[in-house]
Design an enzyme around this catalytic site. Structure first.
Site, short mmCIF file in Angstrom:
data_model
loop_
_atom_site.label_atom_id
_atom_site.label_comp_id
_atom_site.label_asym_id
_atom_site.label_seq_id
_atom_site.Cartn_x
_atom_site.Cartn_y
_atom_site.Cartn_z
N THR A 114 9.54 80.58 -59.73
CA THR A 114 10.02 79.29 -59.78
C THR A 114 10.14 78.64 -61.14
O THR A 114 9.24 79.04 -61.81
CB THR A 114 9.35 78.42 -58.68
OG1 THR A 114 9.30 76.91 -59.01
CG2 THR A 114 7.70 78.72 -59.00
N TYR A 138 0.53 75.51 -57.07
CA TYR A 138 2.04 76.29 -56.67
C TYR A 138 2.09 77.06 -57.81
O TYR A 138 2.31 78.07 -57.84
CB TYR A 138 2.64 75.33 -56.10
CG TYR A 138 4.07 75.82 -55.88
CD1 TYR A 138 4.23 76.89 -54.93
CD2 TYR A 138 5.32 75.55 -56.78
CE1 TYR A 138 5.56 77.15 -54.57
CE2 TYR A 138 6.53 76.14 -56.58
CZ TYR A 138 6.52 77.11 -55.51
OH TYR A 138 7.90 77.68 -55.07
N1 LIG Z 1 13.58 75.59 -51.91
C1 LIG Z 1 13.36 75.79 -53.61
O1 LIG Z 1 13.78 74.90 -53.93
C2 LIG Z 1 12.39 76.80 -54.18
C3 LIG Z 1 12.72 76.61 -55.64
C4 LIG Z 1 11.84 77.67 -56.17
C5 LIG Z 1 11.23 78.83 -55.46
N2 LIG Z 1 11.18 78.95 -54.10
C6 LIG Z 1 10.53 79.86 -53.64
O2 LIG Z 1 11.41 80.54 -52.41
C7 LIG Z 1 10.80 80.97 -51.39
C8 LIG Z 1 11.32 80.39 -50.21
O3 LIG Z 1 11.07 78.80 -50.19
P1 LIG Z 1 11.80 78.06 -49.19
O4 LIG Z 1 12.30 76.66 -49.43
O5 LIG Z 1 12.92 78.91 -48.21
O6 LIG Z 1 10.73 77.89 -48.07
P2 LIG Z 1 10.54 77.96 -46.58
O7 LIG Z 1 9.25 77.40 -46.11
O8 LIG Z 1 11.63 77.52 -45.93
O9 LIG Z 1 10.27 79.50 -46.25
C9 LIG Z 1 9.18 80.35 -46.38
C10 LIG Z 1 9.31 81.51 -45.29
O10 LIG Z 1 8.01 82.29 -45.56
C11 LIG Z 1 7.44 82.30 -44.24
N3 LIG Z 1 6.07 82.71 -44.59
C12 LIG Z 1 5.19 81.89 -45.38
N4 LIG Z 1 3.82 82.67 -45.50
C13 LIG Z 1 3.91 83.71 -44.74
C14 LIG Z 1 3.15 84.94 -44.68
N5 LIG Z 1 1.90 84.89 -44.94
N6 LIG Z 1 3.52 85.69 -43.88
C15 LIG Z 1 4.90 85.94 -43.31
N7 LIG Z 1 5.65 84.79 -43.56
C16 LIG Z 1 5.43 83.83 -44.21
C17 LIG Z 1 7.69 80.99 -43.42
O11 LIG Z 1 7.49 81.14 -42.29
C18 LIG Z 1 9.00 80.79 -43.98
O12 LIG Z 1 9.95 81.42 -43.13
C19 LIG Z 1 9.15 80.56 -51.56
O13 LIG Z 1 8.58 81.72 -52.23
C20 LIG Z 1 9.21 79.51 -52.65
O14 LIG Z 1 8.13 79.27 -53.34
C21 LIG Z 1 11.73 77.64 -53.50
#
Ligand SMILES: NC(=O)c1ccc[n+]([C@@H]2O[C@H](COP(=O)([O-])OP(=O)(O)OC[C@H]3O[C@@H](n4cnc5c(N)ncnc54)[C@H](O)[C@@H]3O)[C@@H](O)[C@H]2O)c1
Length: 326
Positions: A114, A138
């Site tokens: 990120t 985070y």
């Molecule tokens: N959404 C954004 O703008 C953004 C920006 C930068 C980075 N990210 C990164 O992208 C990734 C996805 O983000 P997102 O927005 O889709 O979030 P999200 O919460 O929709 O997706 C995360 C998924 O991981 C699963 N999960 C969490 N912990 C777990 C564990 N211990 N074991 C198994 N499954 C687990 C959750 O159930 C969920 O389906 C994350 O790593 C986040 O840090 C997101």
């Protein structure tokens, strides 16, 4: 290739799963459904388990050529209130995932990092060599894990690409999946809901910031473009590419005021909003230099801001019409 997609039932992961399929790969979703949605995994194999569960992982990794690791706790504000949860899930459990990977034959790894690893940038746009000083737990957990990956690459032969996304936005153009966080903290869905009257007036944090129109600037990149970058990163690693990290953003900064105007254009409705104090530690402007992703992966975003907002708007209408049940 067969790819284990941790967090594949979440927002970004579910879009990457569709991009993998479109490119002819097999995606196996591995998710504990803590924030993800079973419905997002329909049509795919879903292993419902935690990344810290070594036995489940060992079975899941069998026959997989690569791992895409999206599973994480991903709310900046929550990470400040409950850092323990973040270090546990994004570091401790994620290191257990790496133990599982090293015990398997899989040696290719793609990680959801990120722009929060940069903290408050001194210069813009942000390049991969910009100073990295996360200002919340985070961002710190994500930077730590990137460092673990770099070290494991040198000593354990696990090659990886860390993709540092800016703000993921939009929904799948097919309309089957989109952004559905509980609670929703992201600006675009909150603006769309405010336009529809299904959420309170949008809170705009700060109107006298040191930006052109005084509101906060971010780089909104379509979630399917992010998914496609993962597939390109997989190709890169499969062709022998070395461990690296790169930014994924459009390179365009959009202020909150500009975003509100664009949402009004796409929705044909006004977005009620109020100005409140800026959030402590919220950088006034963040946008990417994505030249590395362009040159190394050949990645270019396909969706511009208005197209991104149109997909988000269609998804929001579907949610509101009750056409989507979890
Ligand atoms: N959404 C954004 O703008 C953004 C920006 C930068 C980075 N990210 C990164 O992208 C990734 C996805 O983000 P997102 O927005 O889709 O979030 P999200 O919460 O929709 O997706 C995360 C998924 O991981 C699963 N999960 C969490 N912990 C777990 C564990 N211990 N074991 C198994 N499954 C687990 C959750 O159930 C969920 O389906 C994350 O790593 C986040 O840090 C997101």
């Amino acid at each position: 290739m067969r790819v284990l997609v941790t967090g594949g039932s979440g927002y970004v992961g579910s879009h990457a799963v569709r991009e993998l399929s479109a490119a002819g790969h097999e995606a196996v979703i591995y998710d504990n459904l803590s924030t993800g949605h079973r419905r997002f995994s329909e049509g795919y194999r879903l292993i419902e388990a935690d990344i810290a569960d070594g036995a489940a992982l060992a079975g899941a990794l069998e026959g997989c050529d690569a791992v895409m690791h999206f599973a994480a706790s991903a709310y900046v504000g929550e990470s400040v209130e409950n850092p323990r949860k973040y270090f546990r899930n994004n570091v401790e459990s994620a290191l257990k995932l790496l133990d599982g990977v090293l015990a398997s034959r899989t040696r290719l790894f793609i990680f959801s990092s990120t722009c929060a690893t940069y903290g408050i940038p001194r210069t813009l746009p942000i390049t991969e060599t910009s100073r990295r000083e996360p200002i919340n737990p985070y961002g710190a957990t994500k930077m730590f894990f990137e460092q673990a990956l770099a070290a494991y690459s040198v000593s354990h032969g696990l090659r990886s690409v860390s993709l540092r996304y800016f703000n993921a936005a939009g929904a799948h153009p097919g309309g089957a999946i989109g952004e559905l966080h509980e609670p929703e903290t992201h600006l675009i869905p909150l603006a769309l809901k405010a336009a529809l009257g299904t959420a309170p007036a949008l809170k705009v944090y700060g109107k006298d910031l040191k930006t052109e129109d005084g509101t906060c600037i971010r780089d909104y990149v379509h979630v399917s473009d992010l998914g496609r970058a993962h597939v390109l990163a997989l190709d890169y690693l499969a062709q022998g590419g070395a461990t690296t990290a790169m930014n994924l953003g459009t390179g365009e900064g959009t202020s909150v005021a500009q975003l509100i105007a664009a949402v009004e254009r796409v929705s044909g409705r006004s977005v009620p909003h109020t100005y409140v104090e800026p959030r402590a530690g919220d950088p006034p402007a963040l946008f990417a230099d994505a030249a590395r992703a362009r040159s190394v992966l050949g990645w270019r975003p396909r969706f511009d801001l208005l197209e991104t907002l149109r997909t988000a708007w269609n998804w929001e209408l579907k949610l509101q019409a009750g056409g989507y049940r979890i």
